[in-house]
Write a protein that holds these residues in place. Structure first.
Motif, PDB file in Angstrom:
ATOM      1  N   GLY A 421       0.820  -1.208   0.000  1.00 54.20           N
ATOM      2  CA  GLY A 421       0.000   0.000   0.000  1.00 54.20           C
ATOM      3  C   GLY A 421       0.854   1.258   0.000  1.00 54.20           C
ATOM      4  O   GLY A 421       0.532   2.238  -0.667  1.00 54.20           O
ATOM      5  N   TYR A 422       1.942   1.206   0.753  1.00 54.08           N
ATOM      6  CA  TYR A 422       2.863   2.349   0.817  1.00 54.08           C
ATOM      7  C   TYR A 422       3.514   2.574  -0.545  1.00 54.08           C
ATOM      8  O   TYR A 422       3.634   3.703  -1.014  1.00 54.08           O
ATOM      9  N   HIS A 423       3.925   1.477  -1.202  1.00 57.46           N
ATOM     10  CA  HIS A 423       4.520   1.603  -2.529  1.00 57.46           C
ATOM     11  C   HIS A 423       3.534   2.218  -3.515  1.00 57.46           C
ATOM     12  O   HIS A 423       3.861   3.158  -4.248  1.00 57.46           O
ATOM     13  N   ASP A 424       2.312   1.696  -3.550  1.00 58.22           N
ATOM     14  CA  ASP A 424       1.330   2.179  -4.514  1.00 58.22           C
ATOM     15  C   ASP A 424       0.917   3.615  -4.226  1.00 58.22           C
ATOM     16  O   ASP A 424       0.527   4.355  -5.138  1.00 58.22           O
ATOM     17  N   HIS A 425       0.993   4.014  -2.968  1.00 62.01           N
ATOM     18  CA  HIS A 425       0.735   5.403  -2.593  1.00 62.01           C
ATOM     19  C   HIS A 425       1.821   6.317  -3.163  1.00 62.01           C
ATOM     20  O   HIS A 425       1.538   7.408  -3.668  1.00 62.01           O
ATOM     21  N   ARG A 426       3.055   5.861  -3.107  1.00 57.52           N
ATOM     22  CA  ARG A 426       4.168   6.707  -3.564  1.00 57.52           C
ATOM     23  C   ARG A 426       4.501   6.515  -5.041  1.00 57.52           C
ATOM     24  O   ARG A 426       5.109   7.399  -5.657  1.00 57.52           O
ATOM     25  N   PHE A 427       4.126   5.367  -5.621  1.00 60.01           N
ATOM     26  CA  PHE A 427       4.399   5.133  -7.032  1.00 60.01           C
ATOM     27  C   PHE A 427       3.174   4.502  -7.694  1.00 60.01           C
ATOM     28  O   PHE A 427       3.141   3.298  -7.949  1.00 60.01           O
TER      29      PHE A 427
END
Length: 466
Positions: A421-427
């Motif tokens: 979720g953190y990855h998809d939020h930032r990328f």
């Protein structure tokens, strides 16, 4: 394109903050004959063994990268680096333990500095390898602030003005105490108060005394901003208030505040530059956007209702010194009112000009991107790839890549707030046409990049070439 040229590998961690600038660098590199791989940092690490030997551009030299740097070197890649957080950094003693590792730095072939201050800081590092070249090049993020490229954001800024009218922009940077996922904060969550505190990702390398003091100060400033947001809405009934949390922050806190207001909106979309250009003024506390606002000529105010001279000036001093400084709400209201009626504009003066010139190079003349590619060419990377490693080293690097990717994947998909979720939020997901559109826009402003081609290399990763 010469097949013997080194591949320039450009990882992107925060898409809204880094992608435009790194795409500009990719275009300059491809135009000079370098094949370029650009995309999500995590996914580039997954694919490190599948990328032709080349030059990996690291955004930091922290000890958290020790293993990845070892893997890259075993696979035959060289590593060059800049320090993403060099403009806003703690005092040298803390900076060295927080942002530099003797192991990581030894694996770097060249360092590209934002400006002379960055060089002076790095050269005072006691464990700096004697022959490590440090070049004053500026940074591609600085290129995106230059007048030549400012029109790149005109349409986006115009759209923001149409959608949100006249607004004050509040940029927050409280991921230390309000992290998107718990373990990236200053301290790891601790259910047992009897157990000693453990540093989280953003605190790794800090002394416990520095981290505890910073945590206490950040919590106090966060409380100031929680009160500030509704107070600004009341004080300026003809303006909207846009809150833009740091990409690594948990947005819920701000959305809960906005839910109790009428003209407050929490928005994280897009690069910050069009938001700055569309705003009447920026309010921040030691945030890099204060520097970006200064360079763009946008009025910026650093809100210092809770003042700690050590953390506010020794740590986050640059953007604060480049901004108006207000130490209570009445001062802030008065300053913003004068900006609102065009009585004052952006903060200026010779002291601020001297400061920005010391910290940020390539504000005119050749772009920072061009200076970086000049150095890569002069170092021979255009003519040949880095030498191949022994079979043993390569196999070790390949195995480490696969094991690390598998562990990272598991960590990304664990239950609850996770790295996926953190990855998809930032990328967020991008298409080839998204990248092509950005490159066409950059090229139209600079009258170049007509022959640049974009291909999908793998998920979240693209190949840029001519």
């Amino acid at each position: 394109m010469q097949n013997s040229a080194s591949t320039l590998i450009i990882p992107v961690e925060s898409q809204v903050r880094e992608l435009d600038a790194k795409l500009l660098l990719a275009c300059f590199a491809a135009e000079r004959g370098f094949p370029v791989i650009i995309g999500s940092r995590a996914y580039i690490h997954f694919q490190a063994a599948s990328i032709p030997r080349g030059v990996y551009l690291a955004k930091s030299m922290r000890h958290l990268s020790n293993l990845m740097f070892l893997i890259l070197r075993r696979l035959g890649h060289d590593i060059v680096a800049w320090e993403e957080e060099a403009l806003v950094h703690p005092p040298a003693e803390t900076y060295f333990t927080l942002r530099l590792s003797p192991v990581t730095v030894r694996n770097v072939s060249h360092v590209f500095a934002w400006g002379q201050e960055n060089v002076d800081l790095l050269k005072s590092y006691p464990k700096l390898p004697k022959n490590l070249p440090i070049h004053v090049t500026g940074n591609p993020r600085g290129d995106m602030l230059r007048k030549e490229l400012r029109p790149y954001f005109d349409l986006a800024a115009k759209d923001l003005k149409q959608r949100y009218g006249n607004f004050i922009l509040i940029n927050t940077n409280f991921s230390d105490v309000n992290p998107f996922i718990p373990n990236i904060g200053l301290f790891l969550p601790n259910q047992d108060s009897q157990q000693p505190k453990r540093l989280g990702q953003s605190g790794a390398g800090m002394s416990m005394a520095f981290a505890e003091g910073l945590y206490k100060h950040k919590l106090a400033v966060l409380e100031d901003f929680k009160q500030l947001i509704p107070a600004l809405e009341s004080a300026f009934p003809d303006l909207n208030i846009i809150v833009r949390p740091h990409p690594s922050e948990n947005q819920k806190l701000y959305r809960d505040i906005a839910a109790q207001c009428i003209r407050v909106k929490v928005i994280t979309e897009g690069n910050v530059i069009p938001w700055l250009l569309a705003s009447e003024a920026l309010v921040h506390n030691g945030c890099t956007t204060g520097l970006e606002a200064y360079v763009l000529g946008v009025p910026a105010v650093s809100y210092l209702a809770t003042l700690n001279e050590f953390y506010d000036y020794e740590f986050q001093g640059l953007p604060t010194k480049l901004s108006y400084q207000c130490f209570n709400f009445e001062q802030l209201k008065e300053t913003l009112s004068r900006i609102h009626v065009s009585e004052i504009g952006a903060a200026d003066g010779s002291d601020r000009l001297d400061l920005i010139n010391y910290y940020l190079a390539a504000r005119n003349g050749p772009f920072a991107c061009e200076r970086i590619i000049d150095i890569l060419e002069a170092s021979g990377y255009k003519e040949k790839q880095p030498p191949a490693q022994s079979v043993c080293n390569y196999l070790q690097g390949w195995l480490f890549t696969k094991v690390k990717a598998a562990l990272t994947y598991l960590n990304m998909h664990r239950p609850g707030p996770n790295r996926s979720g953190y990855h998809d939020h930032r990328f967020p997901e991008l298409s080839v046409s998204d990248i092509e559109h950005k490159i066409a826009h950059l090229g139209s402003l600079l009258r170049r990049f007509e022959n640049i081609r974009v291909e999908q290399f793998s998920k979240h990763i693209f190949k840029i070439s001519t």
